[in-house]
Design an enzyme around this catalytic site. Sequence first.
Site, PDB file in Angstrom:
ATOM      1  CB  SER A 190      56.013   8.407  39.469  1.00  0.00           C
ATOM      2  OG  SER A 190      57.174   7.904  40.106  1.00  0.00           O
ATOM      3  CE1 TYR A 193      55.486  12.182  43.579  1.00  0.00           C
ATOM      4  CE2 TYR A 193      56.094   9.906  43.118  1.00  0.00           C
ATOM      5  CZ  TYR A 193      56.044  11.239  42.745  1.00  0.00           C
ATOM      6  OH  TYR A 193      56.559  11.610  41.531  1.00  0.00           O
TER       7      TYR A 193
END
Length: 252
Positions: free
Chosen positions: A135, A145
């Site tokens: 990401s 995350y």
Amino acid sequence: MPTALITGATAGIGAAFAHRLAADGFDLVLLARDEPRLRKAAEELHAAYHVRVEVLAADLATEEGLTVAERRVAHGIELLVNNAGFGHKGRFLQVPLADELRMLKVHCEAVLRLTHAAVPAMIERGRGGVVNVASVAAFFSRGTYGASKAWVVGFSEGVAQDIAGRGVNVMALCPGFVHTEFHDRAGMDMSELPEFMWLDAGKLVDAAVRDFRRGLHVSVPGAQYKTLVGLGKLIPRGIAGRLSSRTGRTYQ
């Protein structure tokens, strides 16, 4: 025909990879938790592209699911796409510890173990590859995350360097915001995000495939995200992290 195994294959980026690779002539192994949805996707892909499609229902957050996936990966594939993943709504202390550990199991342990299972046979054949979906959040400090995705990028680059010159490429794919189910599943309100920040999953995968074939180890599709990541490298990490945290949003 070569075979590709895709985790998180029934929606979003995983589904886009399935369509693109089937169109390119790959037989497919689709892995996800929802078996009825897997079988429906398999039927549609077979009908559209006339390739063999195998389904593998497994939860990569469990030891049983990981073991099943490892065995299939080691059985022989030419391309592994480690795409399975999810986000959490809320800051670190607002998310239950069990959910954070589950995220690390899927984002990090599963990626490590499936890559470890796939690469030796690829090296022996002298061809193949792994795409690990990370990401843009990997380049900014943003909770578990972002940290897990930063690990995916570092891991992918390290393995790629370790096996360089042996016919196998490992690439980290770093999407920004993508039109998928990702944010809805996490309960995130994305209604205020400008349209120019969104990427189309199909176009994202096309860019990823081009970068993979060029031998890149890190792919950041989209001019807006290439610019953002480039600027992020010039801004002190602490400042970039504070700016990122103010959005309250998680990239794909």
